[in-house]
Scaffold this motif. Structure first.
Motif, mmCIF file in Angstrom:
data_model
loop_
_atom_site.group_PDB
_atom_site.id
_atom_site.type_symbol
_atom_site.label_atom_id
_atom_site.label_comp_id
_atom_site.label_asym_id
_atom_site.label_seq_id
_atom_site.Cartn_x
_atom_site.Cartn_y
_atom_site.Cartn_z
ATOM 1 N N SER A 342 -41.465 53.609 -12.868
ATOM 2 C CA SER A 342 -41.331 53.168 -14.270
ATOM 3 C C SER A 342 -42.512 52.291 -14.693
ATOM 4 N N ARG A 343 -43.658 52.483 -14.091
ATOM 5 C CA ARG A 343 -44.873 51.759 -14.443
ATOM 6 C C ARG A 343 -46.057 52.457 -13.782
ATOM 7 N N SER A 344 -47.230 52.190 -14.273
ATOM 8 C CA SER A 344 -48.444 52.657 -13.622
ATOM 9 C C SER A 344 -48.787 51.733 -12.466
ATOM 10 N N ILE A 345 -49.525 52.225 -11.520
ATOM 11 C CA ILE A 345 -49.968 51.396 -10.398
ATOM 12 C C ILE A 345 -51.441 51.060 -10.582
ATOM 13 N N ARG A 346 -51.799 49.876 -10.175
ATOM 14 C CA ARG A 346 -53.163 49.398 -10.370
ATOM 15 C C ARG A 346 -54.113 50.176 -9.450
ATOM 16 N N CYS A 347 -55.197 50.682 -10.030
ATOM 17 C CA CYS A 347 -56.164 51.474 -9.273
ATOM 18 C C CYS A 347 -57.568 51.092 -9.724
ATOM 19 N N GLY A 348 -58.551 51.944 -9.461
ATOM 20 C CA GLY A 348 -59.931 51.618 -9.780
ATOM 21 C C GLY A 348 -60.252 51.674 -11.249
ATOM 22 N N VAL A 349 -59.355 52.206 -12.069
ATOM 23 C CA VAL A 349 -59.570 52.300 -13.519
ATOM 24 C C VAL A 349 -58.921 51.094 -14.190
ATOM 25 N N PRO A 350 -59.627 50.422 -15.126
ATOM 26 C CA PRO A 350 -58.998 49.295 -15.847
ATOM 27 C C PRO A 350 -57.750 49.758 -16.609
ATOM 28 N N ILE A 351 -56.636 49.129 -16.354
ATOM 29 C CA ILE A 351 -55.361 49.525 -16.951
ATOM 30 C C ILE A 351 -54.805 48.365 -17.749
ATOM 31 N N PRO A 352 -54.353 48.608 -18.982
ATOM 32 C CA PRO A 352 -53.735 47.533 -19.761
ATOM 33 C C PRO A 352 -52.513 46.957 -19.045
ATOM 34 N N VAL A 353 -52.288 45.696 -19.263
ATOM 35 C CA VAL A 353 -51.162 45.029 -18.608
ATOM 36 C C VAL A 353 -49.838 45.651 -19.023
ATOM 37 N N THR A 354 -49.759 46.135 -20.270
ATOM 38 C CA THR A 354 -48.502 46.745 -20.736
ATOM 39 C C THR A 354 -48.135 47.991 -19.918
ATOM 40 N N ASN A 355 -49.150 48.712 -19.428
ATOM 41 C CA ASN A 355 -48.858 49.894 -18.607
ATOM 42 C C ASN A 355 -48.417 49.530 -17.196
ATOM 43 N N LEU A 356 -48.737 48.298 -16.774
ATOM 44 C CA LEU A 356 -48.323 47.865 -15.448
ATOM 45 C C LEU A 356 -46.933 47.247 -15.454
ATOM 46 N N MET A 357 -46.414 47.015 -16.651
ATOM 47 C CA MET A 357 -45.055 46.470 -16.770
ATOM 48 C C MET A 357 -44.051 47.621 -16.758
ATOM 49 N N GLN A 358 -42.879 47.363 -16.240
ATOM 50 C CA GLN A 358 -41.878 48.410 -16.089
ATOM 51 C C GLN A 358 -41.366 48.890 -17.443
ATOM 52 N N ARG A 359 -41.353 50.218 -17.568
ATOM 53 C CA ARG A 359 -40.823 50.861 -18.769
ATOM 54 C C ARG A 359 -40.372 52.266 -18.367
ATOM 55 N N VAL A 360 -39.092 52.517 -18.507
ATOM 56 C CA VAL A 360 -38.513 53.783 -18.041
ATOM 57 C C VAL A 360 -39.028 54.930 -18.901
ATOM 58 N N VAL A 361 -39.506 55.982 -18.251
ATOM 59 C CA VAL A 361 -39.948 57.192 -18.958
ATOM 60 C C VAL A 361 -38.717 58.001 -19.323
ATOM 61 N N GLU A 362 -38.546 58.254 -20.603
ATOM 62 C CA GLU A 362 -37.353 58.929 -21.095
ATOM 63 C C GLU A 362 -37.551 60.452 -21.149
ATOM 64 N N ASN A 363 -36.411 61.155 -21.164
ATOM 65 C CA ASN A 363 -36.375 62.611 -21.347
ATOM 66 C C ASN A 363 -37.154 63.362 -20.255
ATOM 67 N N VAL A 364 -37.160 62.810 -19.055
ATOM 68 C CA VAL A 364 -37.842 63.507 -17.959
ATOM 69 C C VAL A 364 -37.120 64.797 -17.583
ATOM 70 N N PRO A 365 -35.777 64.809 -17.392
ATOM 71 C CA PRO A 365 -35.105 66.079 -17.059
ATOM 72 C C PRO A 365 -35.330 67.160 -18.112
ATOM 73 N N GLU A 366 -35.316 66.784 -19.407
ATOM 74 C CA GLU A 366 -35.546 67.764 -20.457
ATOM 75 C C GLU A 366 -36.954 68.340 -20.373
ATOM 76 N N SER A 367 -37.930 67.489 -20.071
ATOM 77 C CA SER A 367 -39.309 67.960 -19.938
ATOM 78 C C SER A 367 -39.459 68.888 -18.741
ATOM 79 N N ILE A 368 -38.746 68.571 -17.653
ATOM 80 C CA ILE A 368 -38.788 69.437 -16.475
ATOM 81 C C ILE A 368 -38.207 70.808 -16.798
ATOM 82 N N VAL A 369 -37.084 70.813 -17.518
ATOM 83 C CA VAL A 369 -36.450 72.083 -17.891
ATOM 84 C C VAL A 369 -37.379 72.910 -18.773
ATOM 85 N N LYS A 370 -38.006 72.275 -19.737
ATOM 86 C CA LYS A 370 -38.916 72.988 -20.635
ATOM 87 C C LYS A 370 -40.096 73.574 -19.868
ATOM 88 N N ASN A 371 -40.642 72.810 -18.954
ATOM 89 C CA ASN A 371 -41.771 73.307 -18.165
ATOM 90 C C ASN A 371 -41.349 74.458 -17.253
#
Length: 438
Positions: A342-371
């Motif tokens: 539920s967050r990005s992991i810090r790597c060699g690319v500069p990442i905004p702090v908001t992306n490193l904070m936890q935020r649940v990705v919604e509608n993942v099962p629906e996206s999997i079904v569509k794909n």
């Protein structure tokens, strides 16, 4: 013509024959016949019928005299065909109930049957007596060309009631056709259940790749929900090494509900069964020689191999490259790390702090079904819906040149006669083994 005439509204009107200049010859009144002209036409009619009676159908059969004589002899002792010949000469009953049971299959073809020179014909095809059915099927199937080719040859030359069914049954039981026949067509895609949370459904696979100047054994553990995969180096291919890595990964991410692997001996073994029972998950294996059954792990293996090769070529650290790959959004619309943690992991690319904070990705099962629906659409265009198999149905199993006698194989496939029960034994690729589904 009917569509073109729909544009018009017709009115019927009587026209006398002398005014109907386009009338056909049949609509004209026939001329009056004299006695001489009538006798002339009568003689011509008798001559035509006489010519028809003098035609012998056996002269138009491209068959040797010995074969014709054989068919005539067997027709003479075939009670059903002798009854058919008598009906052809004297007339058929009006109802099928008045026909003997052995002659009833011929009743629906009665208007096409004729008899001549001790033979029965349906049109220009000779009717084969029942005692020669087996011989004729062997002659028809001499080239072992398959069901449709054999049927086309039979329908063009010979006939007997139930011929199609008998030919199909005999060709389906032909071991030579099974031995040299084409492989089963690709079935339509069947996907696994869509996971609703991370590490609910996990696939694993082992591959070999050169790393730091040495050929090493890697284990891939991929999550179906997030596409996040763990990459581990194994000490060896024993079940103990695989279970050791599984325990470490499961302790970090949680025990899955279902683990999918292929039928390698390090997965299909008593140790893995005991591990699955102790840790409370179900272990399922893909169909033998069907890599698509474990497609998620195969796709992750392909990605891992490319990352290893590219890291070596560029001189970068493999684990640094893998860390950055886990942050890349894929066709689902988000990165594997964000769906798992539920967050990005810090790597060699500069990442905004908001992306490193936890935020649940919604509608993942629906996206999997569509794909999956999109992938299935393109996959099924080159596949075929195969008939379902029932328990106890006889089937042919095509064995590969090298067959490992794993517990899976020993329980479900019988070894050919004369083959010793060793760790490996070679079998001809064209060998088709008739077995039964358990």
């Amino acid at each position: 013509m009917l569509l073109n005439l729909q544009r018009y509204n017709f009115q019927l009107q009587f026209v006398t024959g002398k005014d109907n200049v386009l009338a056909d010859a049949i609509s004209r009144a026939p001329e009056e016949l004299t006695t001489d002209s009538f006798n002339y036409r009568k003689e011509n009619i008798y001559r035509v019928f006489g010519e028809v009676e003098d035609i012998h159908l056996r002269d138009f059969l491209s068959v040797s005299d010995d074969r014709i004589n054989q068919i005539i002899e067997h027709t003479a002792i075939d009670q059903a065909l002798q009854t058919v010949i008598s009906y052809i000469r004297q007339g058929w009953p009006d109802r099928i109930a008045a026909v003997p049971a052995q002659v009833k299959p011929y009743f629906k073809h009665r208007h096409e049957l004729s008899s001549q020179s001790g033979l029965v014909f349906r049109g220009d095809r000779i009717v084969i007596p029942s005692s020669l059915h087996r011989i004729m099927i062997e002659k028809l199937h001499a080239t072992h060309s398959g069901i449709e080719s054999t049927l086309r040859l039979a329908r063009q030359n010979i006939f007997w009631p139930g011929m199609n069914r008998q030919i199909k049954d005999n060709v389906q039981e032909c071991t030579i056709c099974a031995k040299f026949g084409a492989s089963q067509p690709t079935p339509t895609m069947k996907s696994h259940a869509v996971p609703i949370h991370p590490f609910q459904l996990v696939s694993m696979d082992v591959f070999f790749q050169e790393y730091r100047g040495k050929q090493r054994k890697f284990l891939v553990t991929v999550d179906h929900y997030s596409d996040y995969f763990e990459l581990d180096i194994l000490d060896d291919l024993t079940p103990a090494s695989v279970i050791k890595v599984c325990k470490r990964n499961f302790a970090c991410h949680g025990t899955p509900q279902l683990l999918i692997t292929d039928n390698a001996t390090n997965f299909v073994c008593e140790e893995m069964n005991e591990f699955a029972k102790a840790w409370g998950f179900k272990h399922s294996t893909s169909a033998p020689y069907h890599q698509q059954g474990n497609g998620k792990a195969e796709a992750s293996v392909k990605i891992a191999k490319r990352l290893i090769k590219k890291a070596k070529e560029s001189g970068q650290d493999l684990w640094f490259v893998l860390q950055q790959w886990r942050n890349i959004p894929n066709n689902i619309g988000s990165s594997p790390a964000s769906r798992l943690f539920s967050r990005s992991i810090r790597c060699g690319v500069p990442i905004p702090v908001t992306n490193l904070m936890q935020r649940v990705v919604e509608n993942v099962p629906e996206s999997i079904v569509k794909n999956r629906q999109k992938v299935k659409y393109y996959y099924d265009r080159h596949s075929k819906q195969l008939p379902s198999l029932e328990i106890g149905s006889p089937v042919y199993v095509q064995l590969r040149p090298l067959l490992r006698t794993t517990p899976f194989c020993r329980n479900r496939i019988k070894r050919p006669a004369g083959t010793s029960q060793t760790s490996k034994h070679r079998i001809s690729k064209e060998f088709a083994l008739k077995t039964w589904i358990e």
